[in-house]
Scaffold this active site. Structure first.
Site, PDB file in Angstrom:
ATOM      1  N   TYR A  55       0.829  -1.217   0.000  1.00 37.00           N
ATOM      2  CA  TYR A  55       0.000   0.000   0.000  1.00 37.00           C
ATOM      3  C   TYR A  55       0.864   1.267   0.000  1.00 37.00           C
ATOM      4  O   TYR A  55       0.591   2.222   0.740  1.00 37.00           O
ATOM      5  CB  TYR A  55      -0.921   0.041   1.226  1.00 37.00           C
ATOM      6  CG  TYR A  55      -1.947  -1.074   1.336  1.00 37.00           C
ATOM      7  CD1 TYR A  55      -2.318  -1.859   0.249  1.00 37.00           C
ATOM      8  CD2 TYR A  55      -2.572  -1.327   2.554  1.00 37.00           C
ATOM      9  CE1 TYR A  55      -3.259  -2.870   0.382  1.00 37.00           C
ATOM     10  CE2 TYR A  55      -3.516  -2.333   2.691  1.00 37.00           C
ATOM     11  CZ  TYR A  55      -3.852  -3.108   1.596  1.00 37.00           C
ATOM     12  OH  TYR A  55      -4.790  -4.102   1.740  1.00 37.00           O
ATOM     13  N   HIS A 119      -0.322 -11.641   1.016  1.00 32.40           N
ATOM     14  CA  HIS A 119      -1.328 -10.758   0.393  1.00 32.40           C
ATOM     15  C   HIS A 119      -2.095 -11.457  -0.730  1.00 32.40           C
ATOM     16  O   HIS A 119      -3.291 -11.287  -0.876  1.00 32.40           O
ATOM     17  CB  HIS A 119      -0.627  -9.499  -0.136  1.00 32.40           C
ATOM     18  CG  HIS A 119      -1.487  -8.288  -0.168  1.00 32.40           C
ATOM     19  ND1 HIS A 119      -1.009  -7.019  -0.031  1.00 32.40           N
ATOM     20  CD2 HIS A 119      -2.835  -8.140  -0.322  1.00 32.40           C
ATOM     21  CE1 HIS A 119      -2.006  -6.151  -0.105  1.00 32.40           C
ATOM     22  NE2 HIS A 119      -3.122  -6.812  -0.284  1.00 32.40           N
ATOM     23  N   SER A 198     -13.095  -4.742   2.693  1.00 32.01           N
ATOM     24  CA  SER A 198     -14.146  -4.028   1.949  1.00 32.01           C
ATOM     25  C   SER A 198     -15.528  -4.322   2.537  1.00 32.01           C
ATOM     26  O   SER A 198     -16.472  -4.659   1.802  1.00 32.01           O
ATOM     27  CB  SER A 198     -14.104  -4.392   0.453  1.00 32.01           C
ATOM     28  OG  SER A 198     -12.830  -4.123  -0.106  1.00 32.01           O
ATOM     29  N   PRO A 199     -15.693  -4.194   3.854  1.00 32.10           N
ATOM     30  CA  PRO A 199     -16.962  -4.566   4.498  1.00 32.10           C
ATOM     31  C   PRO A 199     -18.105  -3.625   4.145  1.00 32.10           C
ATOM     32  O   PRO A 199     -19.271  -3.980   4.334  1.00 32.10           O
ATOM     33  CB  PRO A 199     -16.642  -4.495   5.992  1.00 32.10           C
ATOM     34  CG  PRO A 199     -15.550  -3.481   6.084  1.00 32.10           C
ATOM     35  CD  PRO A 199     -14.719  -3.684   4.844  1.00 32.10           C
ATOM     36  N   LEU A 200     -17.743  -2.441   3.629  1.00 32.07           N
ATOM     37  CA  LEU A 200     -18.792  -1.510   3.197  1.00 32.07           C
ATOM     38  C   LEU A 200     -18.970  -1.610   1.685  1.00 32.07           C
ATOM     39  O   LEU A 200     -19.542  -0.718   1.059  1.00 32.07           O
ATOM     40  CB  LEU A 200     -18.408  -0.069   3.581  1.00 32.07           C
ATOM     41  CG  LEU A 200     -18.163   0.160   5.073  1.00 32.07           C
ATOM     42  CD1 LEU A 200     -17.567   1.546   5.326  1.00 32.07           C
ATOM     43  CD2 LEU A 200     -19.476   0.002   5.851  1.00 32.07           C
ATOM     44  N   GLY A 201     -18.492  -2.704   1.117  1.00 26.81           N
ATOM     45  CA  GLY A 201     -18.583  -2.852  -0.345  1.00 26.81           C
ATOM     46  C   GLY A 201     -17.877  -1.706  -1.045  1.00 26.81           C
ATOM     47  O   GLY A 201     -18.368  -1.172  -2.036  1.00 26.81           O
ATOM     48  N   GLY A 203     -17.648   1.215  -0.132  1.00 26.03           N
ATOM     49  CA  GLY A 203     -18.456   2.431  -0.027  1.00 26.03           C
ATOM     50  C   GLY A 203     -19.857   2.269  -0.601  1.00 26.03           C
ATOM     51  O   GLY A 203     -20.771   3.013  -0.262  1.00 26.03           O
ATOM     52  N   PHE A 204     -20.064   1.255  -1.459  1.00 25.37           N
ATOM     53  CA  PHE A 204     -21.353   1.119  -2.148  1.00 25.37           C
ATOM     54  C   PHE A 204     -22.514   0.946  -1.166  1.00 25.37           C
ATOM     55  O   PHE A 204     -23.598   1.523  -1.340  1.00 25.37           O
ATOM     56  CB  PHE A 204     -21.302  -0.067  -3.124  1.00 25.37           C
ATOM     57  CG  PHE A 204     -22.516  -0.186  -3.996  1.00 25.37           C
ATOM     58  CD1 PHE A 204     -22.785   0.783  -4.955  1.00 25.37           C
ATOM     59  CD2 PHE A 204     -23.395  -1.251  -3.869  1.00 25.37           C
ATOM     60  CE1 PHE A 204     -23.923   0.697  -5.762  1.00 25.37           C
ATOM     61  CE2 PHE A 204     -24.527  -1.353  -4.678  1.00 25.37           C
ATOM     62  CZ  PHE A 204     -24.783  -0.382  -5.621  1.00 25.37           C
TER      63      PHE A 204
HETATM   64  N1  NAP Z   1      -6.306  -8.150   1.581  1.00 25.58           N
HETATM   65  C1  NAP Z   1      -6.715  -7.514   0.526  1.00 25.58           C
HETATM   66  O1  NAP Z   1      -6.473  -7.924  -0.593  1.00 25.58           O
HETATM   67  C2  NAP Z   1      -7.527  -6.260   0.678  1.00 25.58           C
HETATM   68  C3  NAP Z   1      -8.218  -5.718  -0.420  1.00 25.58           C
HETATM   69  C4  NAP Z   1      -8.969  -4.556  -0.230  1.00 25.58           C
HETATM   70  C5  NAP Z   1      -8.999  -3.956   1.028  1.00 25.58           C
HETATM   71  N2  NAP Z   1      -8.306  -4.483   2.069  1.00 25.58           N
HETATM   72  C6  NAP Z   1      -8.310  -3.878   3.419  1.00 25.58           C
HETATM   73  O2  NAP Z   1      -9.662  -3.584   3.788  1.00 25.58           O
HETATM   74  C7  NAP Z   1      -9.789  -2.224   4.159  1.00 25.58           C
HETATM   75  C8  NAP Z   1     -11.166  -1.691   3.812  1.00 25.58           C
HETATM   76  O3  NAP Z   1     -11.510  -1.987   2.483  1.00 25.58           O
HETATM   77  P1  NAP Z   1     -11.891  -0.907   1.365  1.00 25.58           P
HETATM   78  O4  NAP Z   1     -11.275   0.407   1.658  1.00 25.58           O
HETATM   79  O5  NAP Z   1     -11.631  -1.578   0.066  1.00 25.58           O
HETATM   80  O6  NAP Z   1     -13.483  -0.842   1.475  1.00 25.58           O
HETATM   81  P2  NAP Z   1     -14.576  -0.384   2.539  1.00 25.58           P
HETATM   82  O7  NAP Z   1     -13.983  -0.249   3.886  1.00 25.58           O
HETATM   83  O8  NAP Z   1     -15.702  -1.295   2.323  1.00 25.58           O
HETATM   84  O9  NAP Z   1     -15.015   1.039   1.989  1.00 25.58           O
HETATM   85  C9  NAP Z   1     -14.172   2.152   1.989  1.00 25.58           C
HETATM   86  C10 NAP Z   1     -14.855   3.234   1.173  1.00 25.58           C
HETATM   87  O10 NAP Z   1     -16.090   3.598   1.808  1.00 25.58           O
HETATM   88  C11 NAP Z   1     -16.122   4.978   2.091  1.00 25.58           C
HETATM   89  N3  NAP Z   1     -16.739   5.093   3.426  1.00 25.58           N
HETATM   90  C12 NAP Z   1     -16.258   4.623   4.608  1.00 25.58           C
HETATM   91  N4  NAP Z   1     -17.117   4.856   5.604  1.00 25.58           N
HETATM   92  C13 NAP Z   1     -18.177   5.507   5.057  1.00 25.58           C
HETATM   93  C14 NAP Z   1     -19.377   6.011   5.577  1.00 25.58           C
HETATM   94  N5  NAP Z   1     -19.687   5.901   6.862  1.00 25.58           N
HETATM   95  N6  NAP Z   1     -20.251   6.638   4.728  1.00 25.58           N
HETATM   96  C15 NAP Z   1     -19.942   6.752   3.405  1.00 25.58           C
HETATM   97  N7  NAP Z   1     -18.820   6.283   2.861  1.00 25.58           N
HETATM   98  C16 NAP Z   1     -17.932   5.652   3.664  1.00 25.58           C
HETATM   99  C17 NAP Z   1     -14.688   5.448   2.045  1.00 25.58           C
HETATM  100  O11 NAP Z   1     -14.610   6.766   1.547  1.00 25.58           O
HETATM  101  P3  NAP Z   1     -14.004   7.967   2.436  1.00 25.58           P
HETATM  102  O12 NAP Z   1     -12.566   7.707   2.595  1.00 25.58           O
HETATM  103  O13 NAP Z   1     -14.299   9.145   1.570  1.00 25.58           O
HETATM  104  O14 NAP Z   1     -14.767   7.960   3.703  1.00 25.58           O
HETATM  105  C18 NAP Z   1     -14.056   4.495   1.040  1.00 25.58           C
HETATM  106  O15 NAP Z   1     -14.242   4.965  -0.274  1.00 25.58           O
HETATM  107  C19 NAP Z   1      -8.655  -1.541   3.397  1.00 25.58           C
HETATM  108  O16 NAP Z   1      -8.278  -0.318   4.006  1.00 25.58           O
HETATM  109  C20 NAP Z   1      -7.550  -2.567   3.478  1.00 25.58           C
HETATM  110  O17 NAP Z   1      -6.885  -2.454   4.723  1.00 25.58           O
HETATM  111  C21 NAP Z   1      -7.584  -5.633   1.898  1.00 25.58           C
END
Ligand code: NAP
Length: 324
Positions: A55, A119, A198-201, A203-204
């Site tokens: 990252y 990873h 990506s628990p919030l999809g 952001g979706f």
């Molecule tokens: N092992 C792997 O291959 C892998 C792959 C992907 C991700 N990950 C890990 O998982 C973590 C989270 O995954 P992710 O970032 O892909 O997806 P996520 O946590 O599902 O979603 C993040 C997105 O949602 C938005 N968001 C967060 N809280 C919100 C809220 N309350 N209301 C509206 N929008 C919101 C964020 O935008 P803003 O920043 O504008 O709030 C960002 O665009 C990553 O940081 C990483 O550490 C691991």
């Protein structure tokens, strides 16, 4: 915040962790803001932080932010790409794993990595050799626990036979439920935790990215077929469902998405990411969402009627991203 144990390992972490990846995306907050945000996660009860060599400068940020509270938090990072760059290909050779560990320890300003994940699965290196390399690092006191990301049950079993796997990190949310088929039952059987990324999809599920929203040109979600305008429109029924549950529960859609995940199994720890303190505080509220069995049944019945459209990753990276 309540805490959870990652499988049988005994490793206790806050029920929700913090994924720091987005703090190294284009248009991320400044370094100072990011450090403040990570520290505010700690102030809000989060003790589990996720980063990776892959990252960019992320480990440096996480290391700086958590140095003053190092004893109170659990830091997870990842190895497995050539020069830490996913675009250059995979590299889980034991010598690379060991070199990454040394470099990550420095960047994280610590003398031990709590959870060290592979990873992505590397077909050129037997998983037993990967587990063996991490086992050496554990014996040297440089790593505490072993993790894998996005692998299938056969690989989990092979790795676990060499060195107990503490956590599997895989995408899991109402938007992507594939792990329910084989992965979650296997983790339950073996006593391995599931760290849901990506628990919030992405952001979706928060309801803020409908088909009318123009994603910035630099936004990585542009690459994901699930985020094409047509697919966002087609998947709107899922967001509508989450929003309606949120209204019923006087919560926000993000909190419902997180509460639903926590309700699936006691060994699941979602790691939402955000670049904004107000959203971090909102998301932390997801740990307090209680869904009754009736509510969960109703939600699951509704989910069963919604067909999610669009792949997670584009075809050119799907092979390594979703190696099953
Ligand atoms: N092992 C792997 O291959 C892998 C792959 C992907 C991700 N990950 C890990 O998982 C973590 C989270 O995954 P992710 O970032 O892909 O997806 P996520 O946590 O599902 O979603 C993040 C997105 O949602 C938005 N968001 C967060 N809280 C919100 C809220 N309350 N209301 C509206 N929008 C919101 C964020 O935008 P803003 O920043 O504008 O709030 C960002 O665009 C990553 O940081 C990483 O550490 C691991």
């Amino acid at each position: 915040m309540k805490s959870r144990k990652l499988g049988n390992s005994g490793l206790a972490v806050s029920a929700l962790g913090f994924g720091a990846m987005g703090l190294s995306f284009p248009n991320a907050p400044t370094k100072e803001e990011s450090v403040k945000l990570i520290r505010s996660a700690v102030e809000n009860g989060i003790t589990f932080f996720d980063t990776a060599q892959g990252y960019g400068e992320n480990e440096l940020l996480v290391g700086e932010a958590l140095e003053p509270v190092r004893q109170e938090v659990v830091i997870a990072t990842k190895f497995g790409f050539k020069n830490g760059d996913g675009r250059l290909g995979l590299d889980s050779r034991p010598e690379n794993i060991k070199a990454v560990a040394e470099a990550s320890l420095k960047r994280l300003r610590t003398d031990v990595i709590d959870v060290f994940y592979q990873h992505r699965y590397d077909p050129n290196v037997p998983i037993e050799d990967v587990a063996g390399a991490v086992k050496d690092l554990i014996q040297e006191g440089k790593v505490k626990y072993f993790g894998l990301c996005e692998v299938n049950t056969e690989i989990i079993r092979k790795a676990h036979a060499v060195l107990p796997v503490t956590a599997l990190q895989s995408e899991y949310s109402m938007f992507y439920r594939e792990p329910e088929n084989e992965i979650i039952p296997t983790l339950e059987e073996l006593g391995i935790g599931l760290v849901a990324f990506s628990p919030l999809g992405k952001g979706f599920l928060t309801g803020t990215i409908n088909a009318d929203v123009e994603l910035d040109k630099t936004d990585a979600r542009n690459m994901s077929p699930r985020f094409s305008k047509e697919n966002r429109e087609a998947n709107k029924a899922l967001v509508d469902l989450v929003v309606s549950i949120a209204v019923d529960k006087t919560a926000t859609p993000a909190q419902i998405a997180l509460g639903w995940l926590l309700a699936q199994k006691p060994f699941i720890v979602p790691i939402p990411g955000t670049s904004k303190v107000r959203r971090l505080q909102e998301n932390v509220g997801g740990a307090d969402i209680l869904l009754s069995n009736d509510e969960l049944n109703k939600i699951n019945l509704a989910l069963a009627t919604i067909k999610i459209v669009g792949e997670r990753y584009p075809a050119q990276i799907r092979d390594t991203a979703e190696r099953k």
